[in-house]
Design an enzyme around this catalytic site. Structure first.
Site, short mmCIF file in Angstrom:
data_model
loop_
_atom_site.label_atom_id
_atom_site.label_comp_id
_atom_site.label_asym_id
_atom_site.label_seq_id
_atom_site.Cartn_x
_atom_site.Cartn_y
_atom_site.Cartn_z
N SER A 49 0.89 -1.20 0.26
CA SER A 49 0.09 0.12 -0.12
C SER A 49 0.86 1.27 -0.02
O SER A 49 0.52 2.53 -0.37
CB SER A 49 -0.89 -0.05 1.23
OG SER A 49 -1.75 -1.00 1.10
N GLY A 240 -4.24 -1.87 -0.92
CA GLY A 240 -3.45 -1.54 -1.89
C GLY A 240 -3.13 -0.16 -2.11
O GLY A 240 -3.67 0.67 -1.37
N CYS A 267 -9.58 -1.36 3.28
CA CYS A 267 -8.56 -0.26 2.90
C CYS A 267 -9.27 -0.06 1.31
O CYS A 267 -10.15 0.43 1.16
CB CYS A 267 -7.27 -0.71 2.95
SG CYS A 267 -6.23 0.90 3.11
N LEU A 268 -8.19 -0.26 0.39
CA LEU A 268 -8.50 -0.03 -1.02
C LEU A 268 -9.80 -0.87 -1.43
O LEU A 268 -10.41 -0.55 -2.35
CB LEU A 268 -7.44 -0.27 -1.95
CG LEU A 268 -7.46 0.03 -3.44
CD1 LEU A 268 -7.73 1.51 -3.45
CD2 LEU A 268 -6.37 -0.56 -4.33
N GLY A 311 -4.86 7.47 2.36
CA GLY A 311 -4.85 8.56 2.01
C GLY A 311 -6.08 8.90 1.21
O GLY A 311 -6.19 10.20 1.06
N TYR A 312 -7.13 8.22 1.17
CA TYR A 312 -8.41 8.48 0.32
C TYR A 312 -9.28 8.11 1.49
O TYR A 312 -9.33 7.18 2.05
CB TYR A 312 -8.45 7.79 -1.06
CG TYR A 312 -7.31 8.16 -1.93
CD1 TYR A 312 -7.86 9.17 -2.79
CD2 TYR A 312 -6.11 8.04 -2.12
CE1 TYR A 312 -6.84 9.83 -3.68
CE2 TYR A 312 -5.27 8.34 -3.02
CZ TYR A 312 -5.59 9.39 -3.85
OH TYR A 312 -4.71 9.90 -4.56
N HIS A 352 -7.21 -1.54 9.27
CA HIS A 352 -6.36 -2.95 8.87
C HIS A 352 -6.62 -3.74 10.05
O HIS A 352 -5.71 -3.72 11.10
CB HIS A 352 -4.94 -2.87 8.63
CG HIS A 352 -4.69 -2.42 7.28
ND1 HIS A 352 -4.20 -3.29 6.28
CD2 HIS A 352 -4.46 -1.09 6.82
CE1 HIS A 352 -3.84 -2.51 5.19
NE2 HIS A 352 -4.28 -1.28 5.37
N GLU A 354 -6.28 -6.86 10.44
CA GLU A 354 -4.95 -7.86 10.81
C GLU A 354 -4.09 -7.33 11.68
O GLU A 354 -3.30 -8.21 12.25
CB GLU A 354 -4.40 -8.32 9.30
CG GLU A 354 -3.38 -7.36 8.85
CD GLU A 354 -3.91 -6.26 8.17
OE1 GLU A 354 -3.09 -5.29 7.69
OE2 GLU A 354 -5.22 -6.18 8.27
#
Length: 394
Positions: A49, A240, A267-268, A311-312, A352, A354
């Protein structure tokens, strides 16, 4: 007095930080971000990432416990560069196989130390992330590695940072995704789940296997037909790098499979689900990167301390027809941290669970995913759909 090889960090806004070389001697360019974790530098460096980014570690002393092969999140580092107030040349840890500098030299990670990282982070927090260049004097002037860069040389690197391609609008998953599908070895038979690899971390795969899933990892461009041909019980959309908006092929795949399989995104993958449902994402000023982000679970009222790197963010209000409902929010800035579909067994989180590195408060989400798979008999039997319905009062 020990002489140190000179290095600079030149930012696109014209700021230049002067420090000392560490790691692989050379030059690198990328988006400069910061991470507030106190440990986990190896996991951060090998997280796909971070592809395209130069990472500043806010903790002032990095490298004292060395590098262990067991802590790799991929097969190599993906950071474009690394910044610390001070790197340790020595390490003490019975698990470690080599020093951090030897690891950086082995994989070509260009780094700088000895700068005021507090001042740099304050600049990033006030002005937002910027592009930057790390350059080593020993690389540009091998005959005089201890000399200073001239003002004219520094301005060359400032311009190089300005000319570098922005992460925005650029599909970076093709640089990190697997080239071929592969099955992750497990000790027991379980539910087969297809993991779309947009830059997946090893620990995510391991956590899924621990809860009884047989992971099959596939490239980011895998089509819905190819996924369904594997006869999976569920679908996972991985983390990612970069901007999720250009990944239209992934939006299309997620949209076509939505409701057909229990689906979990991280995330992504979370952002892709939001875009697939017709929503929008936006770039944050400096993002969330670290192991201490407070998140409130709106379904239970519990607060979790989470590990994050993004960052998004998804604008949930932009998703039509309330197809997704917020399930988690960030307590620092109120941004969306998790959502669930109002009709289908589809849910995602921005952080995350994990937790590698980071706290373990959110590992229950992997158990929740296997519960969704076990209970799946069409959308009506989904535990997550029932929970969302209760939140909506329907």
């Amino acid at each position: 007095m020990i002489r140190k090889e000179r290095a600079i960090l030149a930012l696109e806004d014209g700021t230049v930080y002067r420090g000392y070389a560490f790691g692989h001697r050379g030059e690198t360019v990328g988006e400069v971000v910061f991470n507030t974790s106190m440990t986990g530098y190896q996991e951060i460096m090998t997280d796909p990432s971070y592809n395209g980014q130069i990472v500043t570690i806010t903790y002032p002393h990095v490298g004292n416990y060395g590098v262990a092969i067991y802590d790799m999140e991929s097969n190599k580092p993906y950071v474009r560069g690394f910044i610390s107030r001070e790197f340790s040349g020595e390490y003490s840890n019975h698990r470690a196989q080599q020093s951090l500098e030897a690891f950086m030299q082995q994989y070509g990670v260009v780094s700088i130390q000895g700068i005021d990282t507090r001042a740099l982070v304050r600049r990033l927090r006030s002005g937002g992330v910027v592009k930057g260049v790390i350059a080593h004097r020993s690389y540009t002037h091998p005959e005089d590695p201890y000399g200073e860069f001239t003002p004219a040389e520094e301005q060359v690197y400032v311009q190089r940072a300005r000319d570098h391609q922005d992460i925005d609008g650029h599909d970076m998953t093709k640089e990190v995704t697997t080239a071929l599908p592969y099955a992750f070895p497990t000790l027991r038979h379980g539910k087969r789940v297809v993991l779309m690899d947009f830059g997946i971390k090893h620990t995510i795969i391991e956590r899924l296997a621990e809860v009884g899933i047989e992971p099959i990892v596939v490239p980011a461009h895998t089509t819905p037909a190819q996924i369904m041909a594997l006869q999976p019980h569920g679908l996972f959309l991985s983390n990612g790098p970069g901007d999720p908006a250009p990944l239209e092929y992934a939006h299309k795949t997620a949209w076509e499979l939505m409701g057909l399989l229990p689906t979990f995104g991280i995330c992504l993958g979370h952002q892709i689900l939001g875009l697939a449902a017709g929503g929008q994402t936006f770039k944050m000023k400096f993002g969330h990167r670290g192991g201490n982000q407070p998140v409130k679970n709106l379904l239970t009222g519990n607060v979790e301390i989470t590990s994050q790197n993004h960052g998004y963010a998804v604008d949930i209000a932009s998703i039509p027809d309330r197809a997704f409902v917020a399930t988690h929010v960030n307590l620092n800035d109120g941004t969306l941290e998790g959502m669930a579909h109002s009709r289908y067994p589809v849910f995602s989180v921005q952080y995350h669970p994990e937790a590698s590195p980071g706290p373990h408060d959110s590992r229950y989400l992997f158990d929740r995913f296997i519960e969704e798979i076990d209970a799946f008999d069409g959308a009506d039997g989904s535990p997550v759909v029932k929970a969302v319905a209760g939140r909506l009062g329907v």
